[in-house]
Write a protein that holds these residues in place. Structure first.
Motif, PDB file in Angstrom:
ATOM      1  N   UNK A 297      46.776  46.214  47.503  1.00 48.38           N
ATOM      2  CA  UNK A 297      47.423  44.924  46.790  1.00 48.38           C
ATOM      3  C   UNK A 297      46.571  43.831  46.926  1.00 48.38           C
ATOM      4  N   UNK A 298      46.253  43.634  48.161  1.00 47.93           N
ATOM      5  CA  UNK A 298      45.365  42.382  48.409  1.00 47.93           C
ATOM      6  C   UNK A 298      44.096  42.401  47.703  1.00 47.93           C
ATOM      7  N   UNK A 299      43.413  43.775  47.596  1.00 51.34           N
ATOM      8  CA  UNK A 299      42.186  43.891  46.857  1.00 51.34           C
ATOM      9  C   UNK A 299      42.464  43.487  45.455  1.00 51.34           C
ATOM     10  N   UNK A 300      43.752  44.046  44.805  1.00 51.84           N
ATOM     11  CA  UNK A 300      44.089  44.061  43.521  1.00 51.84           C
ATOM     12  C   UNK A 300      44.307  42.890  43.107  1.00 51.84           C
ATOM     13  N   UNK A 301      44.733  42.094  43.861  1.00 47.83           N
ATOM     14  CA  UNK A 301      45.286  40.497  43.498  1.00 47.83           C
ATOM     15  C   UNK A 301      43.818  39.906  43.651  1.00 47.83           C
ATOM     16  N   UNK A 302      43.229  39.994  44.569  1.00 45.69           N
ATOM     17  CA  UNK A 302      41.819  39.275  44.849  1.00 45.69           C
ATOM     18  C   UNK A 302      40.845  39.518  43.610  1.00 45.69           C
ATOM     19  N   UNK A 303      40.767  40.752  43.149  1.00 43.88           N
ATOM     20  CA  UNK A 303      39.846  41.000  41.958  1.00 43.88           C
ATOM     21  C   UNK A 303      40.430  40.473  40.603  1.00 43.88           C
ATOM     22  N   UNK A 304      41.722  40.534  40.450  1.00 47.16           N
ATOM     23  CA  UNK A 304      42.386  39.748  39.379  1.00 47.16           C
ATOM     24  C   UNK A 304      42.092  38.378  39.232  1.00 47.16           C
ATOM     25  N   UNK A 305      42.317  37.535  40.451  1.00 48.46           N
ATOM     26  CA  UNK A 305      42.247  36.202  40.366  1.00 48.46           C
ATOM     27  C   UNK A 305      40.699  35.979  40.218  1.00 48.46           C
ATOM     28  N   UNK A 306      39.814  36.617  41.140  1.00 49.82           N
ATOM     29  CA  UNK A 306      38.460  36.126  40.805  1.00 49.82           C
ATOM     30  C   UNK A 306      37.963  36.604  39.348  1.00 49.82           C
ATOM     31  N   UNK A 307      38.216  37.679  38.815  1.00 53.30           N
ATOM     32  CA  UNK A 307      38.054  37.806  37.474  1.00 53.30           C
ATOM     33  C   UNK A 307      38.667  36.882  36.528  1.00 53.30           C
ATOM     34  N   UNK A 308      39.678  36.262  36.589  1.00 51.73           N
ATOM     35  CA  UNK A 308      40.473  35.473  35.736  1.00 51.73           C
ATOM     36  C   UNK A 308      40.205  34.136  36.039  1.00 51.73           C
ATOM     37  N   UNK A 309      39.613  33.654  37.044  1.00 51.66           N
ATOM     38  CA  UNK A 309      39.189  32.627  37.310  1.00 51.66           C
ATOM     39  C   UNK A 309      37.910  32.323  36.734  1.00 51.66           C
ATOM     40  N   UNK A 310      37.175  33.336  36.074  1.00 54.37           N
ATOM     41  CA  UNK A 310      35.932  33.098  35.360  1.00 54.37           C
ATOM     42  C   UNK A 310      34.661  33.194  36.490  1.00 54.37           C
ATOM     43  N   UNK A 311      35.146  33.623  37.593  1.00 55.32           N
ATOM     44  CA  UNK A 311      33.970  33.676  38.543  1.00 55.32           C
ATOM     45  C   UNK A 311      32.796  34.733  38.401  1.00 55.32           C
ATOM     46  N   UNK A 312      33.238  35.942  37.542  1.00 56.31           N
ATOM     47  CA  UNK A 312      32.336  36.717  36.905  1.00 56.31           C
ATOM     48  C   UNK A 312      31.745  36.608  35.567  1.00 56.31           C
ATOM     49  N   UNK A 313      32.202  35.421  34.922  1.00 56.91           N
ATOM     50  CA  UNK A 313      31.808  35.144  33.564  1.00 56.91           C
ATOM     51  C   UNK A 313      33.094  35.037  32.794  1.00 56.91           C
ATOM     52  N   UNK A 314      33.095  34.145  31.885  1.00 61.17           N
ATOM     53  CA  UNK A 314      33.866  33.696  31.125  1.00 61.17           C
ATOM     54  C   UNK A 314      34.743  34.937  30.117  1.00 61.17           C
ATOM     55  N   UNK A 315      33.711  35.825  29.720  1.00 64.13           N
ATOM     56  CA  UNK A 315      34.098  37.020  29.094  1.00 64.13           C
ATOM     57  C   UNK A 315      35.062  37.958  29.686  1.00 64.13           C
ATOM     58  N   UNK A 316      35.221  37.854  31.048  1.00 67.25           N
ATOM     59  CA  UNK A 316      36.019  38.587  31.597  1.00 67.25           C
ATOM     60  C   UNK A 316      37.775  38.098  31.817  1.00 67.25           C
ATOM     61  N   UNK A 317      37.693  37.081  31.441  1.00 70.11           N
ATOM     62  CA  UNK A 317      38.938  36.246  31.509  1.00 70.11           C
ATOM     63  C   UNK A 317      39.965  36.825  30.497  1.00 70.11           C
ATOM     64  N   UNK A 318      41.285  37.412  31.101  1.00 70.54           N
ATOM     65  CA  UNK A 318      42.246  38.035  30.019  1.00 70.54           C
ATOM     66  C   UNK A 318      43.479  37.527  30.594  1.00 70.54           C
TER      67      UNK A 318
END
Length: 141
Positions: A25-46
């Motif tokens: 869950x820690x990994x899942x939440x971290x990945x979710x937040x990182x992805x949705x904060x746009x840190x890997x690009x705005x295209x990944x934000x859902x």
């Protein structure tokens, strides 16, 4: 008899109580937040901040996990009731046999019961901390 639903509930409850569950869950939440904060690009934000989808998923997971835990607890309580019934039956059998053996040996049941009550009181006082709970010498029994 355990059904498949009981086995699933027990398996989920057993896994949910592990550090592996917490780490996933820690990994899942971290990945979710990182992805949705746009840190890997705005295209990944859902699911942009405040992460409404994540909140809903976590809430649903909590509802289901609490239900699985209650199912497992109910099963455990049923097992403990069976154990308590067996313990009671065993204790009752021992009591009846002890009385019959005592009668066959010509012992006074009232005197023995008084002695038992004294030992129980002494034991409880030791457990409560009101006395040191000095062990009873077997010669005094």
């Amino acid at each position: 008899m355990r059904g498949s639903q009981d086995r699933v509930a027990d398996a989920i409850t057993a896994f949910a109580g592990t550090m592996g569950f917490v780490c996933i869950h820690a990994v899942w939440f971290t990945a979710w937040i990182v992805l949705n904060e746009g840190l890997l690009g705005k295209a990944g934000v859902f699911d942009p901040y405040p992460f409404g989808l994540l909140t809903m998923i976590v809430s649903l997971e909590a509802i289901f996990l609490s239900t699985f835990v209650m199912v497992s607890q109910n099963r455990q309580a049923a097992r403990e009731n069976v154990r308590a019934d067996l313990d009671f039956e065993t204790n009752l059998r021992s009591e009846v046999w002890s009385v019959h053996i005592g009668k066959a040996l010509g012992l006074d049941p009232q005197r023995i019961e008084q002695h038992v009550q004294e030992i129980i009181a002494q034991s409880r006082a030791g457990i409560d901390g009101t006395t040191r709970g000095i062990p009873v010498d077997p010669k005094d029994l």
